[in-house]
Each structure stands twice: as C-alpha cells, then as structure tokens.
Design a protein around this motif. Structure first.
Motif, PDB file in Angstrom:
ATOM      1  N   ALA A   4      -0.320   6.734  11.943  1.00  0.00           N
ATOM      2  CA  ALA A   4       0.775   5.849  12.314  1.00  0.00           C
ATOM      3  C   ALA A   4       1.223   5.009  11.131  1.00  0.00           C
ATOM      4  O   ALA A   4       0.404   4.503  10.380  1.00  0.00           O
ATOM      5  CB  ALA A   4       0.351   4.944  13.465  1.00  0.00           C
ATOM      6  N   GLY A   5       2.509   4.884  10.955  1.00  0.00           N
ATOM      7  CA  GLY A   5       3.028   3.995   9.913  1.00  0.00           C
ATOM      8  C   GLY A   5       3.010   2.568  10.403  1.00  0.00           C
ATOM      9  O   GLY A   5       2.674   2.290  11.552  1.00  0.00           O
ATOM     10  N   THR A   6       3.370   1.655   9.534  1.00  0.00           N
ATOM     11  CA  THR A   6       3.311   0.257   9.929  1.00  0.00           C
ATOM     12  C   THR A   6       4.698  -0.386   9.970  1.00  0.00           C
ATOM     13  O   THR A   6       4.830  -1.542  10.282  1.00  0.00           O
ATOM     14  CB  THR A   6       2.438  -0.538   8.946  1.00  0.00           C
ATOM     15  OG1 THR A   6       2.902  -0.283   7.632  1.00  0.00           O
ATOM     16  CG2 THR A   6       0.985  -0.147   9.069  1.00  0.00           C
ATOM     17  N   GLY A  47       3.919   8.945   2.988  1.00  0.00           N
ATOM     18  CA  GLY A  47       3.979   8.319   1.667  1.00  0.00           C
ATOM     19  C   GLY A  47       4.764   9.201   0.715  1.00  0.00           C
ATOM     20  O   GLY A  47       5.485  10.123   1.144  1.00  0.00           O
ATOM     21  N   ASP A  48       4.619   8.947  -0.581  1.00  0.00           N
ATOM     22  CA  ASP A  48       5.447   9.633  -1.571  1.00  0.00           C
ATOM     23  C   ASP A  48       5.222  11.143  -1.539  1.00  0.00           C
ATOM     24  O   ASP A  48       4.119  11.627  -1.798  1.00  0.00           O
ATOM     25  CB  ASP A  48       5.126   9.126  -2.976  1.00  0.00           C
ATOM     26  CG  ASP A  48       5.752   7.769  -3.251  1.00  0.00           C
ATOM     27  OD1 ASP A  48       6.522   7.285  -2.391  1.00  0.00           O
ATOM     28  OD2 ASP A  48       5.462   7.194  -4.315  1.00  0.00           O
ATOM     29  N   THR A  73       1.172  12.153  -2.048  1.00  0.00           N
ATOM     30  CA  THR A  73       0.048  11.769  -2.899  1.00  0.00           C
ATOM     31  C   THR A  73      -1.228  11.589  -2.092  1.00  0.00           C
ATOM     32  O   THR A  73      -2.309  11.583  -2.659  1.00  0.00           O
ATOM     33  CB  THR A  73       0.334  10.461  -3.659  1.00  0.00           C
ATOM     34  OG1 THR A  73       0.731   9.463  -2.721  1.00  0.00           O
ATOM     35  CG2 THR A  73       1.427  10.656  -4.700  1.00  0.00           C
ATOM     36  N   LYS A  74      -1.106  11.443  -0.770  1.00  0.00           N
ATOM     37  CA  LYS A  74      -2.334  11.212  -0.007  1.00  0.00           C
ATOM     38  C   LYS A  74      -2.731  12.310   0.959  1.00  0.00           C
ATOM     39  O   LYS A  74      -3.886  12.368   1.361  1.00  0.00           O
ATOM     40  CB  LYS A  74      -2.280   9.860   0.708  1.00  0.00           C
ATOM     41  CG  LYS A  74      -1.265   9.735   1.807  1.00  0.00           C
ATOM     42  CD  LYS A  74      -1.296   8.302   2.395  1.00  0.00           C
ATOM     43  CE  LYS A  74      -0.464   8.213   3.649  1.00  0.00           C
ATOM     44  NZ  LYS A  74      -0.133   6.845   4.031  1.00  0.00           N
TER      45      LYS A  74
ATOM     46  N   ALA B  15       2.707  -3.608   3.395  1.00  0.00           N
ATOM     47  CA  ALA B  15       1.814  -2.544   2.939  1.00  0.00           C
ATOM     48  C   ALA B  15       1.434  -1.592   4.070  1.00  0.00           C
ATOM     49  O   ALA B  15       1.341  -2.007   5.224  1.00  0.00           O
ATOM     50  CB  ALA B  15       0.549  -3.141   2.339  1.00  0.00           C
ATOM     51  N   THR B  16       1.238  -0.329   3.722  1.00  0.00           N
ATOM     52  CA  THR B  16       0.590   0.620   4.627  1.00  0.00           C
ATOM     53  C   THR B  16      -0.909   0.444   4.429  1.00  0.00           C
ATOM     54  O   THR B  16      -1.426   0.605   3.322  1.00  0.00           O
ATOM     55  CB  THR B  16       0.977   2.066   4.260  1.00  0.00           C
ATOM     56  OG1 THR B  16       2.405   2.174   4.348  1.00  0.00           O
ATOM     57  CG2 THR B  16       0.337   3.061   5.214  1.00  0.00           C
ATOM     58  N   MET B  17      -1.596   0.083   5.501  1.00  0.00           N
ATOM     59  CA  MET B  17      -3.024  -0.205   5.403  1.00  0.00           C
ATOM     60  C   MET B  17      -3.828   1.026   5.806  1.00  0.00           C
ATOM     61  O   MET B  17      -3.385   1.838   6.615  1.00  0.00           O
ATOM     62  CB  MET B  17      -3.398  -1.382   6.306  1.00  0.00           C
ATOM     63  CG  MET B  17      -2.564  -2.648   6.089  1.00  0.00           C
ATOM     64  SD  MET B  17      -2.755  -3.407   4.457  1.00  0.00           S
ATOM     65  CE  MET B  17      -4.388  -4.158   4.622  1.00  0.00           C
ATOM     66  N   MET B  27      -3.014   0.817   1.157  1.00  0.00           N
ATOM     67  CA  MET B  27      -2.926   2.137   0.520  1.00  0.00           C
ATOM     68  C   MET B  27      -1.720   2.170  -0.407  1.00  0.00           C
ATOM     69  O   MET B  27      -1.789   2.678  -1.520  1.00  0.00           O
ATOM     70  CB  MET B  27      -2.807   3.205   1.614  1.00  0.00           C
ATOM     71  CG  MET B  27      -2.940   4.629   1.149  1.00  0.00           C
ATOM     72  SD  MET B  27      -4.433   4.968   0.186  1.00  0.00           S
ATOM     73  CE  MET B  27      -5.718   4.503   1.338  1.00  0.00           C
ATOM     74  N   GLY B  32       5.945   2.396  -2.937  1.00  0.00           N
ATOM     75  CA  GLY B  32       5.416   3.757  -2.970  1.00  0.00           C
ATOM     76  C   GLY B  32       4.416   3.979  -4.088  1.00  0.00           C
ATOM     77  O   GLY B  32       4.476   3.354  -5.147  1.00  0.00           O
ATOM     78  N   THR B  33       3.497   4.923  -3.846  1.00  0.00           N
ATOM     79  CA  THR B  33       2.399   5.175  -4.773  1.00  0.00           C
ATOM     80  C   THR B  33       2.888   5.541  -6.177  1.00  0.00           C
ATOM     81  O   THR B  33       2.332   5.075  -7.172  1.00  0.00           O
ATOM     82  CB  THR B  33       1.513   6.294  -4.204  1.00  0.00           C
ATOM     83  OG1 THR B  33       0.877   5.793  -3.011  1.00  0.00           O
ATOM     84  CG2 THR B  33       0.440   6.736  -5.197  1.00  0.00           C
TER      85      THR B  33
END
Lengths: 139, 348
Positions: A4-6, A47-48, A73-74, B15-17, B27, B32-33
C-alpha cells in the motif's frame, strides 16, 4: 502484488476501466482495441520504475496471463493481460524512458494495446469508483 | 514496530515508510529513490539511520573485551577514530554482524559499537555494554558537499576527518560525529540526543541536504560495492569469502572465530564475492550465475545503477571466476549477460 502506498487522493480518471492488478484499460468508443498501463496508485507503490519489459507485438494473451514485467528500484511486478487478445502496438520509448510510468502513467507511460478477442471481457472490468474503493480498502 | 525520533519529520515530508530490521523507516520521499541517489552523488543527501544500534561499552577492561572479541585490530587505531570490524561465529567464522566501532576521543575505555538494527542483541550478548539506541537519533549526511553543509549547521564538523570520531556541540547538545557512511561518498554520521534530533534534521534540510530514504542508501551502497548483512555477509559467509581480509587482525592472539578462519585461509575459500555489470536496465536482483554453461554462483544483491545506467550485482562465485569473466545471470528464467567487474562500480 503491491504494498500500500501512503499518498491519499490518487488520480483515477473516470473514463478508464481498471483491473484489480492496478492496471488501467482505455477503450475509445466501440473499438475492439484497448490500450493499457499501470495506475497512479501502482506507480506510487512501486517507486521509481527503472525497467519495463516491452512485450512483443503479435503475441496472443489470455486474460490473467502475465506478459510483461515492470521493475522499480525496490521490486518487480508482473503485468497481467486484463483482457484476452493479441498484443497490437507497444510503447517502445519505455525502453530508454521507463520513468514515464511514474511521471505520466495514464498518458506517455502506456505499455501496449491489445486487440480484444472477446470484447465482452471489457464489461467485467472495474469502473473508476470500484477501483478507487479497492485502493482505499488496501490502505 | 519501533519508530525513529524523526518519524514525524518523515511523515510530514510524505515519505513512503517500510519495515526495516524491526523499525518503520522511510524508504523514499516523494522525490523518489533515483533523485535522492543522484543528490548524494552530486551534492549532499541526508539519511535517518537511527535504526542502527548503538551499544555503549565503557569502563576499565572495555578495550580488552572488544579486542579479544571482534575481528579487526583495535590496536591499529586510537581514541577519536572509527574502525570497521566484524563479530564472527566461534564455530565457523561466519559474520554474525558487521559493525563500526566509534572510539570516543579523549577516553581510552569508551566505545560506541554500532551493529545492524536486527543484530543489536547479539552484540550486547557478545560484548556486554548498554544498548543506548533509544537515547539518540543518527543522521548520516553524505555527498561531495555534505561536510561543508553539515559544518555550516554545526560548526566543528568539518574538523572530523574520514574515519575520525569527534565530540561536537550542536545547539547546546553534545553530539558524537564520525566521518563514516555507507554510500561511497565523503560524509559524516551524527549521533544526536533524541530531543535535539528534529531541530538538527530541519537545519540540515534548510542548509541544502536532500532527505533520502533507505531505498537510495541501498542503491548507493551497491554502486560502492559495500556489503549488506543478510546478503553479502551472514550465516555461512566469512570475511575471507567477502574479500574483507583487511577487517581481520590476523596477528592478534585471540578473537572470536579465529581458529576456523585461519583454517579457511589455509585451505582456500570455496567461493568469493564479485561484482557483475550487466547489459541493459533490468535489475539483476537475484538469481543463479552461469559461466561456460555451468552454474558457478548466486547473486546476493542487484539493482539498476542510476549513475551507470545499467544493472549491477554482487554475488558469490567459484574462486576460478574473476574480473573479466563473461557470465550470465538467470533472472526468473531470463538470461542477462554480464561481466565480472572490478569494484567499486562507481569510484569517487
């Protein structure tokens, strides 16, 4: 498939249909060809994005088949065919610019088009309200 | 789940935790990363690394206890220095944890031992001392202009050189600053009392340090080919296999795991850690490594390198496979071509 995103208040365009795998499906009028991509919610959770496996045009897919992968990246995510048919056009610019899935998920970040073999399947896809409810339920 | 003293700052930034070693940590931020990674390579990034453990070992006999337990030779450094070292398994010399020891300036018997988050208890069991993790936050400021930025916020930080440890006054609070990090860049890690952590974080941000999450910290350490416990170090993996012989004080008469490690040095390692550059952007995150139609090893970490623009991986392979060897990595049934590369992948 996705954590889940935030971020609340994701963009869910009302004119599109959705799958529970966080993909969007665009159909213009009664066309039998649809274009697909991943939702804003999906790109935010990933993410990216650093790599998109571009599918091969001409490949036959059945609804629910994994036919591509998106890597961030993750993590890695499968892309599933939301409808059955044949892959028609593919978005080649994702090869060098996979980040388009992040920056413009409903536009330049489209992944491919599918020529539907069973157009009835389109009607079973989620509408924007149902998809929004799904993502909010995830959080 | 534990939260950082900077938790409110991360949430305010959007932030995305994610869970990391029992801690809920950022994270990535909305930047973005990759942007965070490039900020660290190009200017300065800051990371909340409060999840790292701090075990305070002090008082008479502390030096001796560390010296006969940990692998590296503390006698080679002095108060005011930091040293990278390992805690090894007594039976097979596996790396139980990799650790930075901060030797406080001006005190022969006062050390902050910094284990990985999930290994803090193991380290307390092995060394004694007090777990003081909850008393401080740790902010890592890393990148080519990081020290200049940090020094503007906390004058005196620039005097703390690479692998040095200093006591610096930040806003009335006593901080411990070390010239260490995990990015391959010049930088400092600042241990700040919990109640001063938020103002320091805000001041560093105002001075130009870009908040970066643990996602970027991982891609940065991978480009620098720095090992991560649980991947390149851990059960069954010795410092010799990981090419970290320099972390071992071979001349010391005693350290935990010395005997099995000497035996391995005598017979030679069965595998060794290498870096692999791969073609294309697909991250070679995991998978078997092939060479000459034989499986010769396995990937332990892999990702896309933002600086190089292609995939990079670390993995253990047979000792005969070394720099220059052409290999393939099996990523979920797809073969990616690569070559064993010299490391670090990105040099500064």
């Amino acid at each position: 498939m996705l954590a889940a995103g935030t971020v609340a208040g994701m963009n869910v365009p009302p004119e599109l249909r959705y799958s529970s795998d966080h993909e969007w499906i665009r159909r213009d009028g009664d066309s039998t060809t649809v274009s697909i991509g991943i939702t804003e919610y999906a790109q935010d959770s990933l993410g990216d994005v650093v790599f998109v496996e571009i599918p091969d045009a001409g490949t036959a897919v059945a609804a629910g088949d994994s036919f591509s992968e998106v890597e961030s990246t993750k993590s890695v995510s499968d892309i599933y065919a939301p409808v059955s048919g044949t892959i028609a056009a593919v978005n080649d610019q994702l090869e060098d610019r996979p980040e388009l899935l992040n920056s413009d998920p409903y536009g330049e970040g489209w992944i491919c088009t599918i020529e539907m073999s069973s157009p009835d399947e389109f009607g079973a896809l989620l509408d924007a309200d149902a998809y929004r409810a799904l993502t909010e339920g995830d959080e | 789940m534990k939260t950082s003293p900077l938790d409110a700052q991360h949430r305010a930034l959007g932030a995305t935790m994610a869970e990391f070693g029992g801690w809920e940590m950022p994270m990535a931020y909305p930047s973005g990363t990759i942007a965070e990674h490039m900020a660290c390579r190009g200017s300065a990034a800051m990371f909340d690394v409060s999840h790292l453990g701090t075990v305070r070992v002090e008082g008479a006999g502390s030096f001796d206890r560390l010296q006969r337990t940990l692998s590296n030779d503390l006698g080679k450094v002095a108060p005011g220095r930091a040293q990278y070292t390992h805690l090894l398994d007594a039976d097979d010399a596996s790396v139980v944890d990799d650790i930075i020891v901060w030797w406080h300036p001006g005190d022969d018997e006062r050390f902050d031992v910094m284990p990985n988050a999930s290994n803090t208890e193991n380290v307390v069991d092995a060394l004694g001392g007090a777990d003081t993790t909850a008393e401080r936050a740790v902010i890592a400021v890393q990148g080519p202009v990081s020290v200049a930025i940090a020094d503007r916020v906390v004058p005196g930080i620039a005097d703390v050189g690479r692998f040095r440890v200093g006591a610096v006054d930040c806003g009335g609070a006593q901080c411990t600053v070390a010239g260490t990090g995990y990015t391959g860049e010049r930088g400092v890690e600042i241990a700040v009392p919990v109640d001063q952590a938020a103002p320091l974080w805000e001041a560093l941000a105002d001075a130009g340090a870009v908040p970066a999450g643990l996602g970027a910290r991982d891609t940065l350490r991978l480009e620098a080919a720095l090992p991560l416990h649980g991947h390149e170090l851990g059960p069954g993996i010795t410092p010799l296999q990981a090419h970290l012989s320099w972390v071992v004080g071979w001349d010391k008469p005693e350290f935990t795991g010395r005997k099995p490690l000497l035996a391995e040095r005598e017979r030679g390692v069965a595998r060794h850690l290498v870096g692999i550059s791969t073609e294309g952007r697909r991250p070679p995150r995991a998978g078997d490594i092939w060479h000459d139609d034989r499986q010769v090893g396995v990937v332990t970490s892999g990702n896309f390198s933002p600086v190089l623009g292609h995939g990079i991986a670390l993995g253990f392979v047979a000792p005969t496979v070394d720099v220059g060897a052409e290999v393939e990595i099996d990523v979920r049934g797809k073969r990616i071509s690569g070559v064993v590369a010299s490391t670090p992948f990105v040099t500064r």
